[in-house]
Design an enzyme around this catalytic site. Structure first.
Site, PDB file in Angstrom:
ATOM      1  CB  SER A 135       4.175   4.509   5.325  1.00  0.00           C
ATOM      2  OG  SER A 135       4.890   3.987   4.231  1.00  0.00           O
ATOM      3  CE1 TYR A 148       2.989   9.623   2.348  1.00  0.00           C
ATOM      4  CE2 TYR A 148       4.824   8.084   2.305  1.00  0.00           C
ATOM      5  CZ  TYR A 148       3.469   8.327   2.420  1.00  0.00           C
ATOM      6  OH  TYR A 148       2.598   7.273   2.615  1.00  0.00           O
TER       7      TYR A 148
HETATM    8  N1  LIG Z   1      -1.118   3.032  -0.799  1.00  0.00           N
HETATM    9  C1  LIG Z   1       0.020   2.628  -0.261  1.00  0.00           C
HETATM   10  O1  LIG Z   1       0.794   1.861  -0.842  1.00  0.00           O
HETATM   11  C2  LIG Z   1       0.391   3.095   1.126  1.00  0.00           C
HETATM   12  C3  LIG Z   1       1.547   2.556   1.718  1.00  0.00           C
HETATM   13  C4  LIG Z   1       1.886   2.969   2.994  1.00  0.00           C
HETATM   14  C5  LIG Z   1       1.111   3.879   3.665  1.00  0.00           C
HETATM   15  N2  LIG Z   1       0.004   4.394   3.065  1.00  0.00           N
HETATM   16  C6  LIG Z   1      -0.777   5.369   3.826  1.00  0.00           C
HETATM   17  O2  LIG Z   1      -2.137   4.962   3.811  1.00  0.00           O
HETATM   18  C7  LIG Z   1      -2.990   6.105   3.822  1.00  0.00           C
HETATM   19  C8  LIG Z   1      -4.010   6.015   2.699  1.00  0.00           C
HETATM   20  O3  LIG Z   1      -3.346   5.874   1.459  1.00  0.00           O
HETATM   21  P1  LIG Z   1      -4.144   5.606   0.092  1.00  0.00           P
HETATM   22  O4  LIG Z   1      -3.265   4.793  -0.785  1.00  0.00           O
HETATM   23  O5  LIG Z   1      -5.517   5.124   0.413  1.00  0.00           O
HETATM   24  O6  LIG Z   1      -4.197   7.082  -0.508  1.00  0.00           O
HETATM   25  P2  LIG Z   1      -5.375   7.813  -1.338  1.00  0.00           P
HETATM   26  O7  LIG Z   1      -4.767   8.977  -2.003  1.00  0.00           O
HETATM   27  O8  LIG Z   1      -6.105   6.802  -2.178  1.00  0.00           O
HETATM   28  O9  LIG Z   1      -6.347   8.297  -0.169  1.00  0.00           O
HETATM   29  C9  LIG Z   1      -6.117   9.434   0.604  1.00  0.00           C
HETATM   30  C10 LIG Z   1      -7.433  10.177   0.740  1.00  0.00           C
HETATM   31  O10 LIG Z   1      -7.242  11.297   1.611  1.00  0.00           O
HETATM   32  C11 LIG Z   1      -8.039  12.352   1.117  1.00  0.00           C
HETATM   33  N3  LIG Z   1      -7.549  13.638   1.633  1.00  0.00           N
HETATM   34  C12 LIG Z   1      -6.421  14.304   1.262  1.00  0.00           C
HETATM   35  N4  LIG Z   1      -6.366  15.493   1.883  1.00  0.00           N
HETATM   36  C13 LIG Z   1      -7.469  15.581   2.676  1.00  0.00           C
HETATM   37  C14 LIG Z   1      -7.967  16.576   3.559  1.00  0.00           C
HETATM   38  N5  LIG Z   1      -7.332  17.751   3.722  1.00  0.00           N
HETATM   39  N6  LIG Z   1      -9.119  16.341   4.221  1.00  0.00           N
HETATM   40  C15 LIG Z   1      -9.793  15.168   4.040  1.00  0.00           C
HETATM   41  N7  LIG Z   1      -9.378  14.197   3.191  1.00  0.00           N
HETATM   42  C16 LIG Z   1      -8.220  14.396   2.531  1.00  0.00           C
HETATM   43  C17 LIG Z   1      -7.908  12.245  -0.404  1.00  0.00           C
HETATM   44  O11 LIG Z   1      -8.932  12.948  -1.087  1.00  0.00           O
HETATM   45  C18 LIG Z   1      -7.944  10.735  -0.611  1.00  0.00           C
HETATM   46  O12 LIG Z   1      -9.247  10.270  -0.883  1.00  0.00           O
HETATM   47  C19 LIG Z   1      -2.079   7.330   3.745  1.00  0.00           C
HETATM   48  O13 LIG Z   1      -1.913   7.855   5.045  1.00  0.00           O
HETATM   49  C20 LIG Z   1      -0.757   6.760   3.240  1.00  0.00           C
HETATM   50  O14 LIG Z   1       0.336   7.512   3.697  1.00  0.00           O
HETATM   51  C21 LIG Z   1      -0.373   4.032   1.806  1.00  0.00           C
END
Ligand SMILES: NC(=O)c1ccc[n+]([C@@H]2O[C@H](COP(=O)([O-])OP(=O)(O)OC[C@H]3O[C@@H](n4cnc5c(N)ncnc54)[C@H](O)[C@@H]3O)[C@@H](O)[C@H]2O)c1
Length: 248
Positions: A135, A148
């Site tokens: 990120s 985080y």
């Molecule tokens: N959304 C944003 O703005 C953003 C920005 C920068 C980085 N990210 C990164 O992108 C990635 C995805 O983010 P997102 O927005 O889709 O989040 P999200 O919460 O929608 O998706 C994360 C998924 O991971 C699953 N998960 C959590 N723990 C788990 C485990 N122990 N085993 C298996 N699955 C598990 C959750 O159930 C969820 O469906 C993350 O790594 C996040 O750090 C997101």
């Protein structure tokens, strides 16, 4: 994108917004896609896009090992692994032992465990591509985000080490670093904190040179690129998909 047709793609956190968008894009590219998630697929979202779903907690090695075997039996050896699964715990020096255990168990240990088991399948295929999710939070400090951000900095470290270790097996490893992406998580957190969605969107948008939040499909395009042969000389790198957030 070149070289994606019929590739077997495993996506952790596949029911999350960015994982699911990546899955939709890889299906469009004619890949065979497996979604892994700790959440139940109550709405049959995997089936709706023609993907396969397995419920697994990536922090538990026994579960991970069993699922990896099932993927191989049902689909064949994996070519691409997209590590999006993460926990979101935002604490500063007040973080408890439990907070640290919870976030490290998934974001770092879990990411490593699934990679360990899927890498064996990539070796059988003579190569592969691993895409880890960091990120903008993996580059800069943000107030009250220490737990985080520490994991998002660490993900970039894992990528660079694994890129060295796995290059001899023709396995490339890269990191995608999104800026703020307009997702359910953003909407939910505004609701939870009682914040005005439009105001918060404006505030978050202004952090990016392009003056808006990103869209999940824009991150999915970067996934398709790093998974494909179009990025065949790229390994160990960070790909910013951040609308210019870090250029300021
Ligand atoms: N959304 C944003 O703005 C953003 C920005 C920068 C980085 N990210 C990164 O992108 C990635 C995805 O983010 P997102 O927005 O889709 O989040 P999200 O919460 O929608 O998706 C994360 C998924 O991971 C699953 N998960 C959590 N723990 C788990 C485990 N122990 N085993 C298996 N699955 C598990 C959750 O159930 C969820 O469906 C993350 O790594 C996040 O750090 C997101």
């Amino acid at each position: 994108m070149r070289g994606l047709k019929n590739k077997i793609v495993v996506i952790t956190g596949g029911l999350g917004d960015l994982g699911y968008a990546a899955a939709q894009r890889m299906i469009e590219e004619e890949c065979k896609v497996v979604l892994l998630d700790v959440a139940a697929d109550e709405e049959n979202r995997a089936e709706k896009i023609g993907a396969v779903y397995f419920r697994v907690d990536i922090s538990k090695e026994e579960e991970v090992s069993t699922i990896a075997q099932q993927i191989k039996q049902q689909m064949g050896a994996a070519h691409v692994l997209v590590n999006t699964a993460a926990r979101f715990i935002f604490k500063s020096v007040d973080a408890t032992t439990e907070d640290w255990d919870n976030i490290l168990a998934v974001n770092i240990r879990g990411t490593s465990l699934i990679t360990k088991h899927i890498v064996e399948q990539m070796k059988e295929n003579g190569g592969g591509s691993i895409i880890n999710f960091s990120s903008v939070s993996g580059f800069v400090g943000q107030s009250n985000f220490a737990t985080y951000n520490a994991t998002k900095f660490a993900i970039r470290g894992l990528t660079k080490c694994w890129a060295q270790d796995l290059a001899p097996f023709n396995i490339r490893v890269n990191t995608i670093c999104p800026g703020y992406i307009y997702t359910r998580a953003f909407v939910n957190s505004c609701e939870k904190l009682g914040l005005d969605l439009e105001e918060e969107n404006k505030r978050a948008s202004a952090m990016h040179l392009l003056n808006r939040q990103g869209r999940p499909e824009e991150v999915a395009s970067a996934v398709a690129f790093l998974a494909s042969d179009d990025s065949s000389f790229i390994t160990g790198s960070d790909l910013l998909v951040d609308g210019g957030y870090l250029a300021k």
